[in-house]
Structures are given as structure tokens and as C-alpha cells.
Design a protein around this motif. Structure first.
Motif, PDB file in Angstrom:
ATOM      1  N   ALA A 116      29.402  -8.851  -4.527  1.00  0.00           N
ATOM      2  CA  ALA A 116      28.913  -7.678  -5.262  1.00  0.00           C
ATOM      3  C   ALA A 116      28.748  -8.022  -6.749  1.00  0.00           C
ATOM      4  N   ALA A 117      29.723  -8.755  -7.296  1.00  0.00           N
ATOM      5  CA  ALA A 117      29.657  -9.130  -8.721  1.00  0.00           C
ATOM      6  C   ALA A 117      28.436 -10.018  -8.966  1.00  0.00           C
ATOM      7  N   LYS A 118      28.174 -10.897  -8.011  1.00  0.00           N
ATOM      8  CA  LYS A 118      27.018 -11.790  -8.112  1.00  0.00           C
ATOM      9  C   LYS A 118      25.719 -10.975  -8.065  1.00  0.00           C
ATOM     10  N   GLY A 119      25.678 -10.002  -7.150  1.00  0.00           N
ATOM     11  CA  GLY A 119      24.500  -9.136  -7.031  1.00  0.00           C
ATOM     12  C   GLY A 119      24.272  -8.340  -8.312  1.00  0.00           C
ATOM     13  N   GLU A 120      25.352  -7.774  -8.866  1.00  0.00           N
ATOM     14  CA  GLU A 120      25.215  -6.977 -10.100  1.00  0.00           C
ATOM     15  C   GLU A 120      24.794  -7.862 -11.274  1.00  0.00           C
ATOM     16  N   ALA A 121      25.292  -9.115 -11.288  1.00  0.00           N
ATOM     17  CA  ALA A 121      24.936 -10.022 -12.389  1.00  0.00           C
ATOM     18  C   ALA A 121      23.477 -10.462 -12.254  1.00  0.00           C
ATOM     19  N   ALA A 122      23.019 -10.627 -11.018  1.00  0.00           N
ATOM     20  CA  ALA A 122      21.645 -11.108 -10.818  1.00  0.00           C
ATOM     21  C   ALA A 122      20.628  -9.999 -11.040  1.00  0.00           C
ATOM     22  N   CYS A 123      20.912  -8.808 -10.510  1.00  0.00           N
ATOM     23  CA  CYS A 123      19.873  -7.776 -10.627  1.00  0.00           C
ATOM     24  C   CYS A 123      20.432  -6.366 -10.777  1.00  0.00           C
ATOM     25  N   GLY A 124      21.616  -6.228 -11.336  1.00  0.00           N
ATOM     26  CA  GLY A 124      22.190  -4.899 -11.506  1.00  0.00           C
ATOM     27  C   GLY A 124      22.746  -4.673 -12.900  1.00  0.00           C
ATOM     28  N   ALA A 125      23.911  -4.048 -12.976  1.00  0.00           N
ATOM     29  CA  ALA A 125      24.472  -3.584 -14.255  1.00  0.00           C
ATOM     30  C   ALA A 125      24.849  -4.713 -15.220  1.00  0.00           C
ATOM     31  N   ALA A 126      25.050  -5.931 -14.683  1.00  0.00           N
ATOM     32  CA  ALA A 126      25.442  -7.033 -15.575  1.00  0.00           C
ATOM     33  C   ALA A 126      24.308  -8.040 -15.755  1.00  0.00           C
ATOM     34  N   LYS A 127      23.098  -7.614 -15.406  1.00  0.00           N
ATOM     35  CA  LYS A 127      21.936  -8.517 -15.518  1.00  0.00           C
ATOM     36  C   LYS A 127      21.731  -8.932 -16.979  1.00  0.00           C
ATOM     37  N   GLY A 128      21.531 -10.217 -17.174  1.00  0.00           N
ATOM     38  CA  GLY A 128      21.262 -10.692 -18.531  1.00  0.00           C
ATOM     39  C   GLY A 128      22.518 -11.075 -19.302  1.00  0.00           C
TER      40      GLY A 128
END
Ligand code: BGC
Length: 315
Positions: A116-128
Motif C-alpha cells: 500500500a505504501a508503495k502504491g501511495e508513493a507511486a500514484c497516491g498521497a505520497a507521489k513525488g
């Protein structure tokens, strides 16, 4: 090509078919019924995947691989779940079993919260952002740590178990065997248990009637009661948010990530959760006087984070 992403939860198995652009084209779920033998759970997982492919008019030859986000220690090298406190997994060859039951060649596994953390970092709340920490509040409390864009899970994949950090010495029993784990207080299960404890303590609350009408105590019971002005509901919510905030501050003080992401159904409470939470975090964090402070964000991929993260595991 398509990818199958599977999020194996303590309550439901959710799976989805994801296309090359990372778009979830079809998803579905079945109950986990975690008290069963692991093989039975994985057979249901395989049928769910088969049904989704049928519904989408696809076959296994259209699928590059399946990724499974699972609770517990997910050894990437062997595909074995070494241990999971919320499922009956002990050295269980998860990847090999799905290969066998579904007839697929490639299966990757990852801890659910890491995925989930990977998903959020790639295209969610932590993107960029390069550094982020995520917690998932469900049956358990999962943790995922992204450092310099990479998941950090220790030398043996057993790291980032943020839910099993003790927040109350000699406190509530956790399913992992320790007492006082953060998970026992701040998971959705923790909130439900706190609500039940309050119902046992007092008759002076509308929560009794709400539970009768709903047929069960849920993570929403105390929040809904609080919104109706119920004192006992308010006390449960205050206590829940207090422990959640204390744990988050502990994590901020260790990692100082650019973004701290919170996921799980409880986030549907929106400002009723985040406003009081932020008050405590702002007051308690070591970096409170710094102009550079961790941003607290709600997960953007919502309940699909695990599926999408899992579908990206082979990339
Ligand atoms: C497990 C973690 C998992 C989390 C969320 C915890 O109880 O220890 O491995 O990530 O629940 O499912």
C-alpha cells in the motif's frame, strides 16, 4: 498485458485486474474466513481471480503475473509468508500455492502495508516524495516505510511492523503475543474493542440502541454516536484518537518523513478524525517549532491501494 493484484486481508480477499497504465479495470472480493486452513483461503483467492478474468473476457495468457499483498512477513526471495499474526500462516508457501491453484507462472508477494505504501508513493498521497511512511488501519495496523523511493523492510522482510511497537507497557493483549502493541489500540479492531468495552461499562449511551439496530459494533459506532452528542461515544473517539496520535508522533520523531499517509476505512470520518488528531500531533512532535514538518495525508488510493501496489510488484 494485464497484471493481477490481490490484497489478502483479515476480513476480505480483494483482487483486481490492472492494465499497463496502472488502471484498475475490474475488481471483486470474497470473505477471507481466516479461521480456515490456509490452502482453503488460497483456493478461494484463485477462484476469485478466475472469475474476474472471465468477467473481463481475458485468460491467463493475457496476464504477466500476479502480486499478492499479504499481512505478515512476506519473504520476496522464496514467496513464503514466514509468519502472520492475523492469519493462520506459518512458513506458508503462498506464491507456490497460488501458482498451483490458479495455474499461473509468476507470483510475487509483499507485506500488505508495504504494498500500500508503495502504491501511495507511486500514484497516491505520497507521489513525488522520496520519503514517506504509511499506516493502514484495518483488522491489524500495518506499516510501510519508503526511504529514497524504496520500501524498507529490514534484512529479513520483517521490518516496518509499526503496529507491533508497544505504546502501553503491559497494556492490551495483541494477537502477536505481546501486550500493549499500537495495533491493539489503533487498528479498526482496536476501535471496535474500545467501543465494546465502553458498552460494557455504561448503559447511559445511545450506542446500545445503535448496535441493536445495526446488528453489530463497527468502527463507525462511536463516531456516529459522538456526532449525535453522545458522551460515551465522544470518550471512545477521544481515547482512540489519542493513542493514534501518540503512535504517529513516535513514528514522525523517528523517521521525519516528508509525508505520513493514513489508510483504512476509518479515514472516511474525515475531519472528525484528522482535526483532533492534528491538534495532538502539532503539540507533541519534536519538530513542532520547525518550518519543515511532516505532512499528514489521507490515503488517496483508498481501499484499492493494496490491489494496485500488489499489481506493481513485478515492475
Ligand atoms: C501485521 C502486519 C500487517 C498488518 C495489516 C498486522 O497485524 O503484523 O504484517 O501488515 O497487520 O494487515
Amino acid at each position: 498485458m494485464y497484471y493481477i493484484g490481490i490484497d489478502l486481508g483479515g476480513t476480505n480477499i480483494a483482487a483486481g485486474i490492472v492494465d499497463e497504465e496502472g488502471k484498475l479495470v475490474r475488481k471483486g472480493s470474497v470473505p477471507t474466513r481466516a479461521e480456515r486452513e490456509a490452502d482453503e483461503v488460497i483456493k478461494d483467492m484463485a477462484s476469485l481471480c478466475r472469475n474476474l478474468l472471465d468477467e473481463e473476457g481475458l485468460t491467463l495468457s493475457d496476464v504477466a503475473y500476479a502480486g499478492i499483498a499479504t499481512p505478515g512477513i512476506a519473504d520476496h526471495d522464496t514467496g513464503v509468508v514466514v509468519y502472520a499474526n492475523n492469519l493462520r500462516f506459518s512458513n506458508y508457501p503462498l506464491a507456490a500455492k497460488l501458482k498451483e491453484f490458479l495455474g499461473i507462472e509468476k507470483v510475487y508477494i509483499e507485506n500488505d502495508a508495504n504494498a500500500a505504501a508503495k502504491g501511495e508513493a507511486a500514484c497516491g498521497a505520497a507521489k513525488g516524495y522520496k520519503n514517506s511512511v504509511m499506516i493502514t488501519l484495518g483488522t491489524g495496523l500495518g506499516g510501510g516505510i519508503i526511504i529514497n523511493g524504496e520500501v524498507y523492510s529490514g534484512f529479513n522482510y520483517a521490518g516496518a511492523e509499526l503496529g507491533h511497537v508497544v505504546i502501553e507497557v503491559d497494556g492490551l493483549q495483541c494477537t502477536c503475543g505481546r501486550r500493549g502493541c499500537w495495533e491493539a489500540y489503533s487498528s479498526a479492531t482496536g476501535l471496535i474493542n474500545m467501543t465494546k468495552a465502553k458498552l460494557g461499562e455504561t448503559n447511559d449511551t445511545i450506542m446500545h440502541d445503535m448496535v441493536k439496530a445495526d446488528g453489530k459494533v463497527s468502527g463507525r459506532t462511536a463516531f456516529d454516536a459522538m456526532r449525535k452528542g453522545d458522551k460515551a461515544g465522544q470518550e471512545v473517539v477521544d481515547k482512540y484518537i489519542y493513542y493514534l496520535a501518540m503512535g504517529i508522533v513516535n513514528m514522525i520523531n523517528i523517521f521525519q518523513p516528508e509525508v505520513f499517509v493514513i489508510g483504512g476505512g476509518i479515514c472516511n470520518e474525515k475531519n472528525y478524525l484528522t482535526d483532533p488528531l492534528m491538534k495532538i500531533i502539532d503539540k507533541e512532535q519534536y519538530s513542532r517549532d520547525s518550518s519543515k514538518r511532516t505532512q499528514i495525508r489521507i490515503a488517496e488510493l483508498g481501499n484499492d491501494a493494496g490491489i494496485i501496489g500488489a499489481a506493481m510488484l513485478g515492475k
